[in-house]
Design a protein around this motif. Structure first.
Motif, PDB file in Angstrom:
ATOM      1  N   ILE B 223       0.405   0.970   3.958  1.00 29.65           N
ATOM      2  CA  ILE B 223       1.135   1.360   2.750  1.00 29.65           C
ATOM      3  C   ILE B 223       0.799   0.410   1.602  1.00 29.65           C
ATOM      4  CG2 ILE B 223       3.435   1.628   1.753  1.00 29.65           C
ATOM      5  CD1 ILE B 223       4.353   2.366   4.610  1.00 29.65           C
ATOM      6  N   ILE B 227      -0.748   1.279  -1.926  1.00 28.87           N
ATOM      7  CA  ILE B 227      -0.091   0.955  -3.200  1.00 28.87           C
ATOM      8  C   ILE B 227      -1.007   0.088  -4.060  1.00 28.87           C
ATOM      9  CG2 ILE B 227       1.831  -0.256  -4.308  1.00 28.87           C
ATOM     10  CD1 ILE B 227       3.538   0.283  -1.857  1.00 28.87           C
ATOM     11  N   LEU B 243       6.891  -3.336  -1.441  1.00 29.28           N
ATOM     12  CA  LEU B 243       7.372  -2.819  -0.158  1.00 29.28           C
ATOM     13  C   LEU B 243       8.525  -3.665   0.379  1.00 29.28           C
ATOM     14  CD1 LEU B 243       6.787  -0.621   2.013  1.00 29.28           C
ATOM     15  CD2 LEU B 243       5.553  -2.383   3.264  1.00 29.28           C
ATOM     16  N   LEU B 246      11.612  -2.844  -1.586  1.00 31.96           N
ATOM     17  CA  LEU B 246      12.086  -1.511  -1.245  1.00 31.96           C
ATOM     18  C   LEU B 246      12.853  -1.522   0.076  1.00 31.96           C
ATOM     19  CD1 LEU B 246      10.668   1.263  -2.710  1.00 31.96           C
ATOM     20  CD2 LEU B 246      10.593   1.698  -0.271  1.00 31.96           C
ATOM     21  N   GLU B 263       9.033   4.631   4.992  1.00 30.16           N
ATOM     22  CA  GLU B 263       7.678   4.115   4.801  1.00 30.16           C
ATOM     23  C   GLU B 263       6.634   5.219   4.964  1.00 30.16           C
ATOM     24  OE1 GLU B 263       8.368  -0.546   6.053  1.00 30.16           O
ATOM     25  OE2 GLU B 263       7.521   0.830   7.516  1.00 30.16           O
ATOM     26  N   THR B 265       7.133   8.349   4.528  1.00 29.72           N
ATOM     27  CA  THR B 265       7.256   9.269   3.398  1.00 29.72           C
ATOM     28  C   THR B 265       6.507   8.724   2.176  1.00 29.72           C
ATOM     29  OG1 THR B 265       9.442   9.761   4.250  1.00 29.72           O
ATOM     30  CG2 THR B 265       8.919  10.598   2.066  1.00 29.72           C
ATOM     31  N   ILE B 266       6.691   7.430   1.921  1.00 28.81           N
ATOM     32  CA  ILE B 266       5.988   6.820   0.782  1.00 28.81           C
ATOM     33  C   ILE B 266       4.482   6.951   0.969  1.00 28.81           C
ATOM     34  CG2 ILE B 266       5.528   4.679  -0.477  1.00 28.81           C
ATOM     35  CD1 ILE B 266       8.224   3.664   0.502  1.00 28.81           C
ATOM     36  N   LEU B 270       2.060   8.854  -1.573  1.00 30.06           N
ATOM     37  CA  LEU B 270       1.026   8.115  -2.279  1.00 30.06           C
ATOM     38  C   LEU B 270      -0.344   8.729  -2.032  1.00 30.06           C
ATOM     39  CD1 LEU B 270       2.056   4.381  -1.884  1.00 30.06           C
ATOM     40  CD2 LEU B 270       1.717   5.626  -4.011  1.00 30.06           C
TER      41      LEU B 270
END
Ligand SMILES: Nc1ncnc2c1ncn2[C@@H]1O[C@H](COP(=O)(O)OP(=O)(O)O)[C@@H](O)[C@H]1O
Ligand SMILES: [Mg+2]
Lengths: 236, 283
Positions: B223, B227, B243, B246, B263, B265-266, B270
């Protein structure tokens, strides 16, 4: 004495044979040119010389030794340097970093400072853009950077693959001026070009490559007046 | 009010630790174009390394982390030649080994996790230091900053670091510069593994762990890479902090068990909408 001698060079992409026994020589201190139509195998020949291809047969004699089985970086360490077609600069590195990487070999690092000054003398434009990312340069500037990077490597033989490709006519002339200057400084050069007339004008000796074979060779002056060459490339 | 400040500080500290773990993944991804599925396994290995060195030699993690980096480098260097060299060096472009490199790094992960499971089962482990939780987090995040800065300096100021960046941008051109690209690839992989083990070592100082803990940190690393992009260590740090924040703020309001769900879902959002990273990393 020949600094580079290529004997019976054959090269393949996968199973497709592209070069069918290419022979040529580059004399020390000379400017030799290889001319030929698109797709003749010029870039393939240069890649084979640098060791970038998987399947190559024949001999590549550099300074009296067959280097055919050396990895590319060892060829560069010996002074065999290619400025590739399409420039292949490192877009995310700055102009200065590109030049520094050009002087990666241990020998070149020793002369990096002196060579850097020399490059900036030849290409003042690069000095102005020293901390700019190379990817932001114009096509002409990128070509200057690619040649500059080649000079940084302390070449014994500097090979240029179509340095004028895709440049505006005025820039083409200035690139040829630079090549002429490098020759006058005593650097041995091998030049691959589409600009037949300009190339023969500054070269000492030339080869014509067609369909993966050398079909003609001779002094540049002679080739310039060769009816076959004139007909094929100058459209006369 | 103070609970928000607490959460903010905690989020940043944890984020910095995450970013160190992610740095290893980003380096390998960026240079070799390999998504290293053994990343989490090496993080776990770093945790057990910290644990064992502490248990048997009484060396605390904030010192053994340097050993973990060295061991990680050596293991990574060897792993490159065992698992990746043949598929990477034969390929004409990295597209050719996209799949096979996933398989081979996944195999590495299975081997490492299998050995750890065999020896330690899934027993939870923890390292008991005479430090408070906050102190361990602070210490671990300071180390993360130091290693990140060191990596940045290495990549931007040394010849070898510049060679690594050159290889990541155009490997054929790098060969033409006289760079031994095989060595550079092996060193990059080794550095990535060293960072994974170092991060695992530091995380073990803060949180309890088991043979399977690496997987969740691998996910977090993904992730963060998505990002922050793969371009440079700064993006990774920002990604890590985002992260960390969050997760911590989320934990204020919801059950921690939801964190992996969030996580994932993000990650998916992304990848769908910002595949080059929030900050448009170079690759
Ligand atoms: N990577 C490649 N894979 C397969 N065939 C190629 C590749 N590169 C070039 N060729 C083929 O090899 C031949 C010679 O190409 P090239 O050496 O680039 O010619 P030139 O530089 O003289 O224009 C062409 O027919 C081209 O299509
Ligand atoms: Mg060509």
């Amino acid at each position: 004495m020949a600094i580079l001698e290529v004997k019976n060079l054959k090269a393949y992409y996968d199973e497709v044979q592209i070069l069918w026994g290419v022979n040529f020589k580059v004399e020390k201190g000379s400017l030799t040119t290889i001319l030929g139509p698109n797709g003749a195998g010029k870039t393939t020949t240069l890649k084979a010389i640098m060791g970038l291809l998987d399947k190559v047969e024949g001999e590549i004699i550099f300074e009296g030794e067959n280097i055919k089985n050396l990895p590319p970086y060892k060829r560069v360490e010996r002074g065999l340097v290619l400025v590739p077609e399409g420039r292949m600069i490192f877009p995310e590195l700055t102009v200065l970093e590109n030049l520094e990487i050009g002087a990666y070999t241990s020998k070149a690092r020793k002369f990096a400072k002196k060579n850097l000054e020399h490059v900036f003398e030849l290409f003042p434009r690069l000095k102005e853009r020293i901390h700019q990312k190379a990817g932001t340069l114009s096509g002409g500037e990128q070509q200057m950077l690619a040649i500059g990077r080649g000079i940084m490597a302390c070449p014994k033989l500097l090979i240029l693959d179509e340095p004028s490709l895709g440049l505006a006519p005025k820039l083409v002339l200035s690139i040829f001026e630079i090549i002429k200057k490098l020759k006058e400084e005593g650097i041995t050069l091998l030049l691959v070009e589409q600009n037949v007339h300009l190339a023969l004008n500054i070269a000492d000796y030339g080869y014509i490559l067609e369909n993966g074979k050398i079909v003609d060779e001779g002094d540049a002056k002679k080739l310039e007046n060769d009816p076959k060459v004139l007909e094929a490339y100058l459209g006369i | 009010m103070s609970i928000y400040i607490d959460t903010l500080i905690n989020g940043i500290l944890i984020g910095l630790i995450y970013s160190l773990a992610a740095m290893g993944l980003a380096l390998i991804w960026g240079v070799l174009k390999v998504i290293n599925l053994s990343h989490g396994a090496f993080i776990t290995l770093g945790m057990f390394f910290a644990y064992l060195v502490f248990k048997y030699f009484h060396i605390p993690p904030y010192i053994s982390v340097f050993l973990a980096l060295i061991v990680g480098f050596i293991l990574g260097f060897i792993s490159y030649f065992i698992a990746l060299h043949r598929i990477v060096s034969k390929a004409k472009s990295f597209k050719e080994y996209e799949l096979s490199s996933l398989l081979s790094t996944f195999s590495l992960s299975l081997i490492i996790t299998g050995i750890l499971l065999f020896i330690f089962a899934t027993t939870p482990m923890a390292i008991n230091l005479p430090l408070s939780l906050f102190q361990t987090k602070l210490l671990a995040s300071i180390f993360s900053i130091i290693f990140t800065v060191a990596l940045g300096l290495f990549l931007y100021k040394t010849y070898l670091g510049k060679a690594i960046r050159a290889v990541s941008q155009n490997i054929d051109a790098a060969k033409l510069m006289g760079i031994n690209t095989t060595l550079v690839l092996a060193i990059s992989f080794a550095l990535g593994i060293a960072l994974a083990m170092g991060a695992g070592n530091l995380i073990a100082m803060v949180f309890p762990f088991s043979s399977l803990s690496g997987a969740s940190y691998e996910l977090k690393s993904f992730i963060i890479c998505v990002i922050g992009g793969l371009g440079n260590p700064i993006g990774t740090i920002i990604g890590g902090i985002l992260l960390g924040l969050l997760e911590n703020f989320f934990g204020l309001f919801f059950n921690q068990g939801f964190v992996p769900f969030i996580e994932f879902t993000i990650l998916i959002l992304l990848l769908l909408f910002k595949p080059k990273g929030l900050f448009g990393g170079s690759k």
